[in-house]
Motif scaffolding. Structure first.
Motif, PDB file in Angstrom:
ATOM      1  N   GLU B 207      -0.314  -6.328  13.110  1.00 10.75           N
ATOM      2  CA  GLU B 207      -1.161  -7.205  12.301  1.00 10.75           C
ATOM      3  C   GLU B 207      -1.472  -6.577  10.950  1.00 10.75           C
ATOM      4  N   ASN B 208      -1.299  -5.268  10.824  1.00  9.20           N
ATOM      5  CA  ASN B 208      -1.597  -4.579   9.570  1.00  9.20           C
ATOM      6  C   ASN B 208      -0.552  -3.511   9.329  1.00  9.20           C
ATOM      7  N   PRO B 209       0.363  -3.700   8.372  1.00  6.62           N
ATOM      8  CA  PRO B 209       0.459  -4.818   7.428  1.00  6.62           C
ATOM      9  C   PRO B 209       0.852  -6.130   8.111  1.00  6.62           C
ATOM     10  N   LYS B 210       0.400  -7.217   7.492  1.00  5.60           N
ATOM     11  CA  LYS B 210       0.724  -8.563   7.954  1.00  5.60           C
ATOM     12  C   LYS B 210       1.849  -9.104   7.071  1.00  5.60           C
ATOM     13  N   ILE B 211       2.730  -9.924   7.672  1.00  7.66           N
ATOM     14  CA  ILE B 211       3.854 -10.470   6.909  1.00  7.66           C
ATOM     15  C   ILE B 211       3.756 -11.991   6.860  1.00  7.66           C
ATOM     16  N   ALA B 212       4.056 -12.576   5.702  1.00 10.38           N
ATOM     17  CA  ALA B 212       4.080 -14.035   5.590  1.00 10.38           C
ATOM     18  C   ALA B 212       5.308 -14.458   4.794  1.00 10.38           C
ATOM     19  N   VAL B 213       5.913 -15.578   5.205  1.00 10.82           N
ATOM     20  CA  VAL B 213       7.090 -16.111   4.506  1.00 10.82           C
ATOM     21  C   VAL B 213       6.714 -17.426   3.833  1.00 10.82           C
ATOM     22  N   LEU B 214       7.044 -17.555   2.542  1.00 11.30           N
ATOM     23  CA  LEU B 214       6.699 -18.748   1.768  1.00 11.30           C
ATOM     24  C   LEU B 214       7.958 -19.300   1.113  1.00 11.30           C
ATOM     25  N   ALA B 215       8.260 -20.582   1.372  1.00 15.11           N
ATOM     26  CA  ALA B 215       9.494 -21.155   0.826  1.00 15.11           C
ATOM     27  C   ALA B 215       9.231 -22.033  -0.383  1.00 15.11           C
ATOM     28  N   HIS B 216      10.036 -21.868  -1.440  1.00 14.92           N
ATOM     29  CA  HIS B 216      10.135 -22.829  -2.527  1.00 14.92           C
ATOM     30  C   HIS B 216      11.524 -23.446  -2.393  1.00 14.92           C
ATOM     31  N   ASP B 221       9.676 -16.282  -0.618  1.00 20.04           N
ATOM     32  CA  ASP B 221       8.900 -15.066  -0.811  1.00 20.04           C
ATOM     33  C   ASP B 221       8.534 -14.495   0.553  1.00 20.04           C
ATOM     34  N   VAL B 222       8.720 -13.196   0.719  1.00 18.24           N
ATOM     35  CA  VAL B 222       8.234 -12.516   1.919  1.00 18.24           C
ATOM     36  C   VAL B 222       7.129 -11.562   1.483  1.00 18.24           C
ATOM     37  N   LYS B 223       5.911 -11.810   1.975  1.00 19.57           N
ATOM     38  CA  LYS B 223       4.762 -11.013   1.549  1.00 19.57           C
ATOM     39  C   LYS B 223       4.384  -9.987   2.606  1.00 19.57           C
ATOM     40  N   ILE B 224       4.082  -8.785   2.142  1.00 22.11           N
ATOM     41  CA  ILE B 224       3.593  -7.729   3.039  1.00 22.11           C
ATOM     42  C   ILE B 224       2.184  -7.383   2.579  1.00 22.11           C
ATOM     43  N   MET B 225       1.194  -7.595   3.446  1.00 25.05           N
ATOM     44  CA  MET B 225      -0.196  -7.362   3.063  1.00 25.05           C
ATOM     45  C   MET B 225      -0.808  -6.287   3.937  1.00 25.05           C
ATOM     46  N   ALA B 226      -1.289  -5.221   3.293  1.00 24.49           N
ATOM     47  CA  ALA B 226      -1.877  -4.116   4.050  1.00 24.49           C
ATOM     48  C   ALA B 226      -3.358  -3.966   3.711  1.00 24.49           C
ATOM     49  N   LYS B 227      -4.172  -3.783   4.728  1.00 27.62           N
ATOM     50  CA  LYS B 227      -5.580  -3.439   4.554  1.00 27.62           C
ATOM     51  C   LYS B 227      -5.709  -1.932   4.690  1.00 27.62           C
ATOM     52  N   ARG B 233      -2.956   4.825   0.563  1.00 26.36           N
ATOM     53  CA  ARG B 233      -2.817   4.617   2.010  1.00 26.36           C
ATOM     54  C   ARG B 233      -2.103   3.284   2.269  1.00 26.36           C
ATOM     55  N   ALA B 234      -2.460   2.249   1.488  1.00 21.12           N
ATOM     56  CA  ALA B 234      -1.821   0.938   1.649  1.00 21.12           C
ATOM     57  C   ALA B 234      -0.325   1.058   1.384  1.00 21.12           C
ATOM     58  N   ALA B 235       0.039   1.791   0.346  1.00 15.50           N
ATOM     59  CA  ALA B 235       1.453   1.972   0.005  1.00 15.50           C
ATOM     60  C   ALA B 235       2.187   2.667   1.147  1.00 15.50           C
ATOM     61  N   GLU B 236       1.546   3.661   1.743  1.00 15.64           N
ATOM     62  CA  GLU B 236       2.153   4.354   2.887  1.00 15.64           C
ATOM     63  C   GLU B 236       2.425   3.410   4.053  1.00 15.64           C
ATOM     64  N   MET B 237       1.515   2.426   4.221  1.00 18.21           N
ATOM     65  CA  MET B 237       1.682   1.467   5.315  1.00 18.21           C
ATOM     66  C   MET B 237       2.748   0.430   4.975  1.00 18.21           C
ATOM     67  N   ILE B 238       2.814   0.051   3.690  1.00 19.95           N
ATOM     68  CA  ILE B 238       3.743  -1.004   3.276  1.00 19.95           C
ATOM     69  C   ILE B 238       5.185  -0.480   3.214  1.00 19.95           C
ATOM     70  N   ASP B 239       5.354   0.739   2.693  1.00 16.40           N
ATOM     71  CA  ASP B 239       6.706   1.252   2.422  1.00 16.40           C
ATOM     72  C   ASP B 239       7.690   1.130   3.593  1.00 16.40           C
ATOM     73  N   PRO B 240       7.318   1.603   4.813  1.00 11.60           N
ATOM     74  CA  PRO B 240       8.305   1.489   5.909  1.00 11.60           C
ATOM     75  C   PRO B 240       8.598   0.034   6.294  1.00 11.60           C
ATOM     76  N   VAL B 241       7.579  -0.836   6.191  1.00 16.90           N
ATOM     77  CA  VAL B 241       7.796  -2.254   6.507  1.00 16.90           C
ATOM     78  C   VAL B 241       8.737  -2.853   5.471  1.00 16.90           C
ATOM     79  N   GLU B 242       8.524  -2.501   4.199  1.00 18.66           N
ATOM     80  CA  GLU B 242       9.396  -3.004   3.147  1.00 18.66           C
ATOM     81  C   GLU B 242      10.834  -2.559   3.397  1.00 18.66           C
ATOM     82  N   ARG B 243      11.002  -1.278   3.779  1.00 14.67           N
ATOM     83  CA  ARG B 243      12.357  -0.787   4.045  1.00 14.67           C
ATOM     84  C   ARG B 243      13.010  -1.568   5.181  1.00 14.67           C
ATOM     85  N   ALA B 244      12.237  -1.818   6.233  1.00 14.82           N
ATOM     86  CA  ALA B 244      12.765  -2.564   7.381  1.00 14.82           C
ATOM     87  C   ALA B 244      13.155  -3.985   6.964  1.00 14.82           C
TER      88      ALA B 244
END
Lengths: 424, 424
Positions: B207-216, B221-227, B233-244
């Protein structure tokens, strides 16, 4: 007057990552239909919160319209929220499944299980067909007879479904006997304050019909809104006001009720059997794109050249290198020469051109960002205008496109008038 | 994480005459500050309804922020609604009166009684100074300690007051030490459900980071949101998800955090010193318009031809009349020949073309509305694709434009890869 509430669904709205234009769009159409909006809400993609919002709204009003959260992904939970609020369950709509299978076959992509989920609607709902996408909408009814109507969140899908599927049913269901009928006059070549000044006395004459002026970039809408019990009565109220406004805005009203400037131009070109060509520099293809967005444009649009580099102006539009050297690419001479080149190359009856500095770079003290030369040529005559447009790159490109189309419309209208006079 | 609700006040919002940009602005700033928005609402300029909305909101959350309805006119009733909701009365703030007198003296206008009303705030409130206008905001506190903060509705006044006056106080009051950081990946050439399918396991991982997909249309757009407690710290959480995610969407992610496809293309063209040309039929100038909307496009865009008529394809793009006669204007052969003509005429390094049936008329059984041939040619190579695009004229034109840009992006990326490989 009946009143509804609107609920926009989407976590990205509550994060401020997306501006909600759906709610004002729905609100405007409801107002036109004679339905009040009591309140509007935004909730995230959260089943329980959606259910709570949907349960509460119809207690205050006659029903609720939601938009968003009908997609195929796991975070699309609006339909589940509706089921919870109405204490019912979803069932799969087989007509929708068949339609979706056809759609996916036509675009040659596989239909996945998560797409099928989009055909689930609360038991007993009326399905609202989605003619522009896959997710259908639906109208579900509470035990007390109040309703929950759900629309998709993708704007063009929502807009079409609202107009074609939902509003006709709401009109019948809510028996709206007072309606607001709106007529809109579309005005070009006059600013908002100039329009305001010219129509001030009509504006002040009464509250019904009511008049409103709305400015976009380069075009203004003048709205006449009448409240009446029938379309016929509303028309009787609107007609004299419209005549008064047209009198004061003479030579600037290019259409009404949604006509766009490109549509008006295509119609005028067709009426006289003329073919148009365009030679664009700073507008970068926007004039051609605007004209070709009109169905049937192929009959009146020969084609265009986007001559972004100086060499392209020379090679494809026969602008003499000396003209550019002497006067510059952004000059009256270059603009006229570009238009003439397009006229000849496409063997057109009228040709437009633009050359200017859209920014953010490329401006000088003598020729600042925003300076644009426009021209139009047709056998035996020509026009050219320069303007300094305010704003950023997008503003300059948009306003220059509008101004060029406005110039052409004026020419087509004045020539029309001449022909018309010579015949009578 | 603390959570608030936002209430936008204004009848014109419920009539759809104005798009509410204040709510997303406030929501975004709250997210950055580590405050959730539980829900948002819009109510009209109606004292009772404002009071009801304000009473209900803090029961669900830690407090409420309103914006709008603090002006001097009779329909500005937010302060009265707050007093009703908190069961208190307004009192005039003399510091504000003094400030307003100074303001009106400085602009040489008389201060009227209705302006004085703007200095009325609920008893015991903290006044929020308005450095860009007259109406102050305020924070009032309920008996249970939850709060109601009121901001003006004029965007630049609201924005400054929020940043300078309200957020520092909220940070202290709510002791927020968490923030939400968002990274967005922009994807082309894959539909929403295909993306969903590919990233399903990453999606479900947490759930953290959370991912959402938005279509135009044509882009997702694929969004990665970290609390987290800090950006780092947020960047550390986002980076591996972004790589995946990038791994699973390989060859389709054209940019991040607001980059558009035309921007990505202009950047790739610039990087390799290539100049682009376009030969458009059914897209009618949209490809050129998309590219030239990017600042600096003049360095990489040579120009384009909108060859709407067959004759224009022959005269301006050197398509042999025999090719059109034999294969038709909408064919692979014509598309390739158009692109080749543009490549040569503009002496470009890569050229794109489109030819198709945008509709609503012109379709046949063999070549239906929506059929589009796209092509790209560059020295030594070429690509061509045909697709049946769904939807109306605008959909077909928009999707064909996106698909052609997507094709070009893929070419620029793969060539990059080749060059890159040959260097290592």
């Amino acid at each position: 007057m009946p009143a509804l509430e609107i609920i926009a669904v989407g976590t990205e709205l509550l994060l401020g990552q997306l501006v909600d234009t759906n709610t004002p769009f729905i609100a405007q159409r409801l107002a036109d239909t004679g339905i009040d909006v009591y309140a509007a809400h935004t909730v995230g993609d959260n089943r329980a919160r959606i259910a709570t919002a949907i349960s509460a709204a119809p207690d205050r009003s006659d029903g609720v319209i939601t938009c968003g959260g009908l997609g195929p992904t796991v975070d699309d939970v609006t339909r589940d929220g509706v089921c919870d609020a109405l204490d019912t369950e979803c069932e799969r709509d087989e007509v929708t499944i068949a339609r979706m299978e056809g759609f996916f076959a036509s675009i040659g992509r596989p239909m996945r299980e998560n797409n099928r989920k989009q055909a689930d609607v609360p038991r007993g709902s009326t399905v609202l067909e989605n003619s522009r996408g896959t997710a259908p909408g639906f109208i579900a009814t509470r035990r007390d007879g109040k309703f929950v109507a759900c629309l998709p969140g993708v704007p063009h899908e929502m807009e079409t479904m609202l107009a074609e599927q939902l509003l006709p049913r709401l009109r019948e269901r809510l028996k709206t006997d007072e309606r607001i009928v709106t007529r809109v006059l579309h005005v070009t070549g006059l600013g908002e304050s100039e329009i305001d000044h010219r129509i001030d006395d009509v504006f002040r004459a009464g509250e019904n019909p009511k008049i409103a002026v709305l400015a976009h970039r380069g075009v203004c809408d003048v709205k006449i809104m009448a409240k009446a019990r029938s379309d016929a009565r509303a028309a009787e109220m609107i007609d004299p006001v419209e005549r008064a406004l047209r009198e004061r805005l003479r030579g600037h009203v290019f259409g009404s009720d949604g006509t766009t400037l490109p549509q008006a131009i295509v119609e005028l070109l067709r009426a006289r059997g003329w073919r148009l060509a365009a030679a664009e520099s700073c507008t970068g293809g926007r004039i051609a794109a605007a004209i070709t967005s009109v169905p049937g444009a192929s009959k009146v649009f020969a084609g265009g050249v986007v001559a972004y580099e100086d060499e392209a102006k020379t090679v494809l539009l026969d602008v003499a290198a000396g003209v550019i050297r002497q006067h510059g690419a952004v000059s009256e001479e270059t603009a006229l020469s570009m238009a003439l080149g397009a006229l000849r190359r496409f063997r057109a009856d009228v040709a437009l051109s633009t050359t200017g500095i859209a920014g953010p770079d490329g401006g000088t003290e003598e020729k600042p960002v925003g300076l644009v030369w426009l021209a139009a040529v047709w056998p035996g005559s020509k026009r050219s205008v320069s303007t300094n447009f305010p704003g950023d790159r997008d503003d300059v490109q948009t306003r220059a496109t509008q101004a060029t189309l406005s110039l052409l419309w004026g020419i087509l209208m004045s020539e029309e008038a001449t022909i018309h006079q010579s015949r009578t």
